[in-house]
Design a protein around this motif. Structure first.
Motif, short mmCIF file in Angstrom:
data_model
loop_
_atom_site.label_atom_id
_atom_site.label_comp_id
_atom_site.label_asym_id
_atom_site.label_seq_id
_atom_site.Cartn_x
_atom_site.Cartn_y
_atom_site.Cartn_z
N SER A 10 2.39 -0.15 6.49
CA SER A 10 2.04 1.25 6.61
C SER A 10 2.59 2.05 5.44
O SER A 10 1.93 2.91 4.88
CB SER A 10 2.58 1.82 7.93
N GLU A 11 3.85 1.74 5.05
CA GLU A 11 4.44 2.44 3.93
C GLU A 11 3.70 2.14 2.64
O GLU A 11 3.49 3.02 1.80
CB GLU A 11 5.92 2.04 3.80
N SER B 168 2.85 5.91 -3.26
CA SER B 168 2.18 6.25 -4.50
C SER B 168 2.06 5.04 -5.42
O SER B 168 1.31 5.08 -6.40
CB SER B 168 2.94 7.37 -5.22
N ASP B 169 2.82 3.97 -5.13
CA ASP B 169 2.71 2.76 -5.94
C ASP B 169 1.39 2.06 -5.65
O ASP B 169 0.99 1.95 -4.48
CB ASP B 169 3.86 1.80 -5.62
N ARG C 80 -4.87 3.49 -7.35
CA ARG C 80 -4.19 3.11 -6.11
C ARG C 80 -4.21 1.61 -5.85
O ARG C 80 -3.57 1.13 -4.91
CB ARG C 80 -4.81 3.86 -4.93
N PHE C 81 -4.97 0.87 -6.68
CA PHE C 81 -5.03 -0.58 -6.52
C PHE C 81 -4.89 -1.27 -7.86
O PHE C 81 -5.40 -0.78 -8.88
CB PHE C 81 -6.38 -1.01 -5.91
N THR C 82 -4.24 -2.43 -7.86
CA THR C 82 -4.30 -3.36 -8.97
C THR C 82 -4.73 -4.70 -8.40
O THR C 82 -4.61 -4.94 -7.18
CB THR C 82 -2.95 -3.51 -9.68
N VAL C 83 -5.25 -5.58 -9.25
CA VAL C 83 -5.72 -6.88 -8.79
C VAL C 83 -4.73 -7.95 -9.21
O VAL C 83 -4.37 -8.06 -10.38
CB VAL C 83 -7.13 -7.18 -9.36
N SER C 84 -4.31 -8.73 -8.24
CA SER C 84 -3.34 -9.80 -8.48
C SER C 84 -4.02 -11.10 -8.89
O SER C 84 -3.62 -11.76 -9.85
CB SER C 84 -2.49 -10.02 -7.23
#
Length: 409
Positions: free
Chosen positions: A17-18, A23-24, A51-55
């Motif tokens: 949830s956090e 904001s990370d 708000r997203f990066t791809v791993s």
């Protein structure tokens, strides 16, 4: 009846949830990024670049598209399930710093990369092992691969318990049920109601089913999906698999899971409660909505998806499914009640039969016949390991293929 301790696997942990509200940027791995759900997942990620990066990204053999995706999203690694296409991928990504992993083992390694959310969108039984690998990391699993729970629901649930990982369903029907259950208490659920469009042959006479062509079966009236799931929708096996998936996701008995045909595909599913009330989740047919919900849960982020036009929604119709014309749904209920390895055999035989139909090697009407014969010849008591499930899956595929071979005089 739904057990809240078991359903807690489907709810985000405090950490999850956090992460959703932080904001990370959230790190997302997409298993099966070149398939229909994988591509739509990346469409969602494009809406929220901050708000997203791809791993990690994985594919089976569509390396040209995988390379395009990798260059755009810059994951730390990609994985190619079919080893024959690995060198091509490595050549195209040379100098980018993106690692290229090879084969099924490489896909599992990609699934194990550090991530907050893993979109599990690899088609069929092949998606099970990468899901188990992702669960071990403790990441949230956005489950779009229904076969994972069909063939190994108990195994997956035990893995979730052991790792503390959580799971959010992405199938529109199970996402709808999940949303309808929010805030409800143990003992209040009477039944869940999965809706089915009825597919392209809902009103077609049974006597003409042996003339159904591949092109007709792939012409779904409401949803834009991959070939295999579209054929499953035409046979109603897709709904049968969803029944079995719902049993494991929500800890239900077969009698607590109802299927209704709803041609408009506006009501995605419903939950009936012990006081007589019913909750439903509605919307236009668009898989990006449940995809985004699984990525952002428990939050809902504004997005530009099509809204339901009530003035154009003249009626919402419901009818009972016809299991005489569509026996695959009956077979799925049979497999669920039989238990043991029957659901795994059902799934394996269906994957083989659908592939044969798509290759125009068998008629449409032979799909359920092959599945039923395989279940009669292979299904047995339950198994307790991935290796044992692999053996059952391989045997069911072998038997199903043999059933289509001409017998010697």
């Amino acid at each position: 009846m739904i057990d809240p301790d078991k359903v807690s696997r489907l709810t985000a942990s405090d950490a999850g949830s956090e992460a959703s509200s932080s904001s990370d940027p959230q790190r997302v791995t997409v298993l099966g990024s070149t398939g229909s759900i994988g591509r739509q997942t990346l469409e969602v990620l494009r809406l929220f670049p901050e708000r997203f990066t791809v791993s990690a990204l994985t594919c089976g053999s569509n390396v040209d598209l995988l390379v395009q995706q990798a260059r755009e999203f810059q994951p730390s690694c990609v994985a190619v399930g079919n080893p024959a296409y690995v060198e091509s991928c490595r050549e195209q990504l040379a100098g980018t710093g993106i690692r290229v992993l090879a084969g099924p083992e490489g896909v599992c390694e990609g699934a194990s990369q550090p991530a907050d959310v893993v979109m599990a969108a690899i088609l069929g039984f092949a998606g099970l092992e990468p899901v188990l690998a992702a669960i071990e990391t403790g990441a949230r699993i956005a489950l779009a691969n229904k076969e994972t729970m069909v063939v190994a629901g108990d195994l997956v649930n035990r893995a979730l318990d052991a790792s503390g990982s959580t799971m959010i369903p992405v199938d529109s029907e199970h996402s709808a049920i999940f949303q309808c259950l929010a805030g409800e208490t143990f003992g209040s659920v009477e039944e869940v109601i999965l809706t089915a469009s009825g597919g392209p042959f809902r009103q077609r006479p049974k006597h003409s089913f042996d003339q159904i062509t591949k092109e007709e079966a792939l012409d779904h009236p409401n949803w834009d999906m991959g070939a295999k799931i579209t054929i499953d929708s035409a046979t109603l096996m897709n709904k049968g698999l969803e029944v079995i998936e719902a049993r494991w996701l929500f800890d239900l008995s077969p009698e607590e899971i109802r299927v209704l045909v709803h041609p408009q595909s506006i009501v995605h599913s419903m939950v009936a409660f012990s006081d007589g009330s019913i909750k439903a989740e509605l919307g236009v047919p668009d898989m990006k909505v449940p995809i985004q919900y699984a990525l952002t849960y428990p939050d809902r982020w504004p997005a530009p998806y099509e809204r339901l036009d009530w003035t154009a929604t003249a009626s919402l119709d419901f009818e009972m499914p016809d299991t005489d014309r569509f026996p695959c749904l009956r077979l799925a209920y049979d497999a669920l009640r039989q238990g043991g390895t029957a659901p795994a055999v059902l799934n394996a035989a269906n994957e083989v039969a659908v592939e044969l139909f798509l290759n125009e090697q068998i008629p449409f009407t032979l799909i359920p016949e092959l599945i039923e014969e395989a279940m009669q010849n292979v299904a047995g008591p339950g198994v307790d390991s991935l290796d044992a499930l692999k053996e059952v899956d391989a045997e069911a595929r072998r038997v199903t293929k043999e059933l289509t071979q001409p017998t010697a005089d």
